[in-house]
Write a protein that holds these residues in place. Structure first.
Motif, PDB file in Angstrom:
ATOM      1  N   PHE A  83       0.833  -1.198   0.000  1.00 22.77           N
ATOM      2  CA  PHE A  83       0.000   0.000   0.000  1.00 22.77           C
ATOM      3  C   PHE A  83       0.875   1.259   0.000  1.00 22.77           C
ATOM      4  O   PHE A  83       0.586   2.223  -0.714  1.00 22.77           O
ATOM      5  CB  PHE A  83      -0.912  -0.025   1.235  1.00 22.77           C
ATOM      6  N   PHE A  84       1.918   1.245   0.777  1.00 25.41           N
ATOM      7  CA  PHE A  84       2.821   2.395   0.819  1.00 25.41           C
ATOM      8  C   PHE A  84       3.567   2.562  -0.506  1.00 25.41           C
ATOM      9  O   PHE A  84       3.756   3.687  -0.974  1.00 25.41           O
ATOM     10  CB  PHE A  84       3.819   2.221   1.966  1.00 25.41           C
ATOM     11  N   VAL A  85       3.969   1.454  -1.115  1.00 25.61           N
ATOM     12  CA  VAL A  85       4.676   1.529  -2.401  1.00 25.61           C
ATOM     13  C   VAL A  85       3.767   2.121  -3.480  1.00 25.61           C
ATOM     14  O   VAL A  85       4.187   2.979  -4.267  1.00 25.61           O
ATOM     15  CB  VAL A  85       5.184   0.131  -2.806  1.00 25.61           C
ATOM     16  N   ILE A  86       2.510   1.694  -3.512  1.00 28.86           N
ATOM     17  CA  ILE A  86       1.573   2.222  -4.508  1.00 28.86           C
ATOM     18  C   ILE A  86       1.338   3.716  -4.277  1.00 28.86           C
ATOM     19  O   ILE A  86       1.299   4.511  -5.223  1.00 28.86           O
ATOM     20  CB  ILE A  86       0.246   1.450  -4.440  1.00 28.86           C
ATOM     21  N   THR A  87       1.208   4.120  -3.011  1.00 27.58           N
ATOM     22  CA  THR A  87       0.961   5.528  -2.712  1.00 27.58           C
ATOM     23  C   THR A  87       2.129   6.399  -3.157  1.00 27.58           C
ATOM     24  O   THR A  87       1.941   7.440  -3.804  1.00 27.58           O
ATOM     25  CB  THR A  87       0.714   5.709  -1.210  1.00 27.58           C
ATOM     26  N   MET A  88       3.346   5.995  -2.818  1.00 26.70           N
ATOM     27  CA  MET A  88       4.511   6.792  -3.201  1.00 26.70           C
ATOM     28  C   MET A  88       4.717   6.798  -4.715  1.00 26.70           C
ATOM     29  O   MET A  88       5.146   7.808  -5.287  1.00 26.70           O
ATOM     30  CB  MET A  88       5.761   6.250  -2.506  1.00 26.70           C
ATOM     31  N   SER A  89       4.396   5.693  -5.370  1.00 30.34           N
ATOM     32  CA  SER A  89       4.503   5.660  -6.833  1.00 30.34           C
ATOM     33  C   SER A  89       3.497   6.617  -7.465  1.00 30.34           C
ATOM     34  O   SER A  89       3.812   7.313  -8.441  1.00 30.34           O
ATOM     35  CB  SER A  89       4.264   4.235  -7.343  1.00 30.34           C
ATOM     36  N   THR A  90       2.301   6.684  -6.897  1.00 35.75           N
ATOM     37  CA  THR A  90       1.293   7.612  -7.407  1.00 35.75           C
ATOM     38  C   THR A  90       1.711   9.057  -7.176  1.00 35.75           C
ATOM     39  O   THR A  90       1.455   9.934  -8.010  1.00 35.75           O
ATOM     40  CB  THR A  90      -0.057   7.336  -6.749  1.00 35.75           C
ATOM     41  N   VAL A  91       2.319   9.331  -6.033  1.00 37.10           N
ATOM     42  CA  VAL A  91       2.825  10.684  -5.769  1.00 37.10           C
ATOM     43  C   VAL A  91       3.864  11.077  -6.810  1.00 37.10           C
ATOM     44  O   VAL A  91       3.853  12.202  -7.336  1.00 37.10           O
ATOM     45  CB  VAL A  91       3.415  10.759  -4.345  1.00 37.10           C
ATOM     46  N   LEU A  92       4.759  10.147  -7.153  1.00 40.71           N
ATOM     47  CA  LEU A  92       5.772  10.425  -8.170  1.00 40.71           C
ATOM     48  C   LEU A  92       5.137  10.634  -9.542  1.00 40.71           C
ATOM     49  O   LEU A  92       5.528  11.552 -10.286  1.00 40.71           O
ATOM     50  CB  LEU A  92       6.777   9.272  -8.207  1.00 40.71           C
ATOM     51  N   MET A  93       4.157   9.806  -9.872  1.00 38.44           N
ATOM     52  CA  MET A  93       3.467   9.962 -11.157  1.00 38.44           C
ATOM     53  C   MET A  93       2.722  11.295 -11.219  1.00 38.44           C
ATOM     54  O   MET A  93       2.708  11.964 -12.266  1.00 38.44           O
ATOM     55  CB  MET A  93       2.478   8.807 -11.367  1.00 38.44           C
ATOM     56  N   ASN A  94       2.122  11.720 -10.113  1.00 40.37           N
ATOM     57  CA  ASN A  94       1.408  12.994 -10.092  1.00 40.37           C
ATOM     58  C   ASN A  94       2.366  14.170 -10.273  1.00 40.37           C
ATOM     59  O   ASN A  94       2.024  15.157 -10.940  1.00 40.37           O
ATOM     60  CB  ASN A  94       0.644  13.133  -8.773  1.00 40.37           C
ATOM     61  N   ALA A  95       3.569  14.063  -9.689  1.00 39.91           N
ATOM     62  CA  ALA A  95       4.563  15.120  -9.879  1.00 39.91           C
ATOM     63  C   ALA A  95       4.986  15.221 -11.343  1.00 39.91           C
ATOM     64  O   ALA A  95       5.132  16.318 -11.901  1.00 39.91           O
ATOM     65  CB  ALA A  95       5.774  14.865  -8.985  1.00 39.91           C
ATOM     66  N   LEU A  96       5.172  14.067 -12.009  1.00 39.41           N
ATOM     67  CA  LEU A  96       5.522  14.078 -13.433  1.00 39.41           C
ATOM     68  C   LEU A  96       4.352  14.577 -14.286  1.00 39.41           C
ATOM     69  O   LEU A  96       4.549  15.272 -15.291  1.00 39.41           O
ATOM     70  CB  LEU A  96       5.944  12.671 -13.875  1.00 39.41           C
ATOM     71  N   TRP A  97       3.151  14.228 -13.859  1.00 36.45           N
ATOM     72  CA  TRP A  97       1.970  14.650 -14.625  1.00 36.45           C
ATOM     73  C   TRP A  97       1.799  16.174 -14.575  1.00 36.45           C
ATOM     74  O   TRP A  97       1.343  16.777 -15.552  1.00 36.45           O
ATOM     75  CB  TRP A  97       0.727  13.946 -14.094  1.00 36.45           C
ATOM     76  N   LEU A  98       2.136  16.800 -13.462  1.00 39.64           N
ATOM     77  CA  LEU A  98       2.021  18.251 -13.359  1.00 39.64           C
ATOM     78  C   LEU A  98       2.912  18.955 -14.374  1.00 39.64           C
ATOM     79  O   LEU A  98       2.538  19.979 -14.954  1.00 39.64           O
ATOM     80  CB  LEU A  98       2.373  18.702 -11.939  1.00 39.64           C
TER      81      LEU A  98
END
Length: 562
Positions: free
Chosen positions: A163-178
């Motif tokens: 769960f923590f790995v998925i959350t941090m991966s999504t945070v990284l993807m959101n930063a790239l998406w911005l």
């Protein structure tokens, strides 16, 4: 503060007032009245009092072995053995000059040491207790506030590493998406953007909302979410994300606000888009897995004081040379446009002298007008750019190296406490945070304990050899009504021998002081001298009795160890 001084005498307030015009003296309150400290103690107390110190420690008692702590803010005397407290007072006049000097010394000591301006006994005890508690503290784990995995589905999901790995991966993807959104999305609102932009924005908003609700549902007591600082931080960001995506932008479209409606230099909808940048702050959580980068940032934070003073020195240098260049440029018509005011001269020197921007283009023009000003520019450039800035880089590197060393030290100590506490709790039979001598011996036979000590840099054999010193018999002397200083022959005295034990905090502190990389301090030498002196004082009576037996022709007594 000697409690049974030869000069101790009961003094009434009237007699004390008659002697107040002479040299100041100090007294402590006995149950039969006030008693004087001896001359040596008065000198030490008065020197500490006039020097602005908050407290002073003195040896007391008939054998001068009892440590007394005197606190001037509360005017009390604290016995470190029996924990008794007694009132003290100063008899004598204090001039206005002495009073102001004492306040000035106290203020300077507060600035230098960082301690409070007024240190009371309660504050001192609180600081001491906080230090002892810090030895047993470990890094905060928010999972201790959650339900057990078998009690709640939300807790089972939150505790799972995936769960923590998925959350941090999504945070990284959101930063790239911005970044991608800033380059290719030209629409004023997300609802006017192409479909794939809307899909990703809604998906991120839904995911972070569900993730926050799962973590909130895992708390056993919902009001304890405030103890998890990362959860509070994420809650603020999610509320801003939800407000910007699902509340503010639909309201703007409903009331007819367009990208043409401006607010100063920014349009209203463009200001809403800037709220997306707040999501990048969640990227800070990823720094937890980059300790080297985190150490560098902390080093830069520690060096901000040096950066500030270096900047002040640079501003002073710019101001001095700005005046020089402005004054000299008045004699040259070609340079008057470049240095019309002192502020313009400072800006010109900052760009071309400090930041060396196009300095190769301005030096020939300045040399044709004035060789002297060219030499001054070279001196300013050398001093500001090559000296100040390089010195600042050196300071930053030194601070970062020091912070890195401190961080590694703290990480090692934290790991030591984290692995040691469970073992101590298992071996401690009393379950009261204490470790008896027998339990200590069993603990030191554990190979896991040897591995923990070796990882910390502590020799397990040396630590085990000190067990007799660590577990000295604790003898507490008490008197009726806690009057240990009563000189009456009919005073009732008790001798209480407690079973020796060590608290977990004392055990950890002793282990940390035995690290191989530690340097010998003055405190270590003082404690060694005090220990040797106490041992010699204990052996001296026994040696005298042995010598008397030998002189009288009797068989010497065989010493027994209690």
């Amino acid at each position: 503060a000697p409690r049974d001084a030869p000069s101790a005498a009961t003094a009434s307030p009237e007699e004390a007032e008659e002697e107040s015009d002479e040299v100041a003296k100090w007294q402590w309150e006995h149950k039969h009245g006030w008693r004087d400290y001896d001359v040596e103690a008065v000198q030490s107390i008065e020197a500490a009092y006039q020097g602005g110190q908050a407290m002073v420690r003195l040896k007391a008692g008939k054998d001068k072995q009892t440590i007394m702590e005197l606190f001037f803010e509360d005017m009390i005397q604290h016995d470190t053995k029996t924990r008794n407290r007694r009132n003290i007072r100063r008899i004598g006049q204090e001039t206005c000059r002495q009073r102001w000097c004492r306040r000035a010394y106290r203020w300077l000591m507060a600035v230098e040491s960082g301690r409070p301006y007024r240190m009371s006994f309660e504050q001192y005890q609180q600081q001491r207790q906080e230090y002892l508690d810090s030895l047993e503290q470990t890094d905060f784990d928010p999972h201790v506030l959650y339900y057990e995995s078998s009690e709640s589905v939300c807790a089972r999901i939150s505790r799972h590493p995936f769960f923590f790995v998925i959350t941090m991966s999504t945070v990284l993807m959101n930063a790239l998406w911005l970044g991608y959104d800033a380059n290719h999305n030209t629409a004023a609102t997300i609802y006017e953007a192409p479909t794939h932009f809307q899909v990703f924005e809604q998906a991120f908003c839904i995911f972070f909302t569900i993730e926050l609700l799962i973590r909130f549902g895992a708390f056993r007591h919902k009001c304890e979410f405030r103890k998890d600082q990362w959860f509070v931080f994420d809650t603020v960001l999610v509320f801003m994300m939800v407000g910007e995506t699902w509340v503010l932008q639909p309201i703007c479209l409903a009331v007819g606000i367009t990208s043409e409606d401006s607010f100063g230099d920014f349009s209203v909808l463009r200001l809403l888009r800037l709220l997306k940048l707040t999501r990048l702050t969640r990227f800070v959580r990823l720094l937890h897995f980059c300790p080297d980068m985190l150490t560098m940032l902390r080093g830069i934070g520690r060096a901000m004081v040096s950066v500030f003073f270096t900047t002040c020195l640079l501003i002073v240098l710019l101001y001095i040379f700005g005046i020089i260049f402005k004054t000299q440029a008045e004699a040259y018509s070609t340079l008057q446009d470049s240095f019309p005011t002192v502020g313009d001269a400072m800006w010109w020197l900052l760009l071309h002298g400090t930041f060396v921007d196009a300095i190769a283009d301005v030096v020939p023009l300045l040399r044709e007008a004035s060789p002297l000003m060219t030499a001054e520019l070279m001196f300013f450039t050398f001093f500001s750019h090559l000296t100040l800035l390089n010195m600042l880089v050196g300071i930053l590197c030194e601070v970062v190296a020091q912070v890195s060393k401190t961080e590694k030290e703290q990480a090692a100590v934290a790991a030591f406490k984290q692995h040691l506490l469970p073992i101590l709790q298992i071996y401690a039979v009393s379950n009261e945070g204490h470790l008896r001598k027998q339990e200590f011996e069993l603990l030191m036979r554990n190979p896991e304990m040897h591995a923990i000590l070796n990882n910390l840099g502590v020799d397990a054999g040396d630590f085990n050899a000190l067990k007799d010193i660590l577990y000295e018999d604790k003898v507490v002397k008490a008197m009726e009504n806690s009057d240990s200083d009563d000189d009456d022959d009919d005073a009732v005295k008790e001798l209480v021998i407690e079973e020796p034990d060590l608290t977990f905090a004392e055990f950890m502190e002793s282990a940390l002081r035995l690290r191989g990389g530690n340097q010998a301090r003055v405190q270590d030498i003082v404690e060694l001298r005090e220990y040797v002196k106490n041992r010699v004082d204990d052996i001296a009576p026994m040696l005298l009795s042995q010598m008397q037996c030998m002189l009288q022709g009797e068989a010497p007594m065989v010493p027994t160890r209690s």
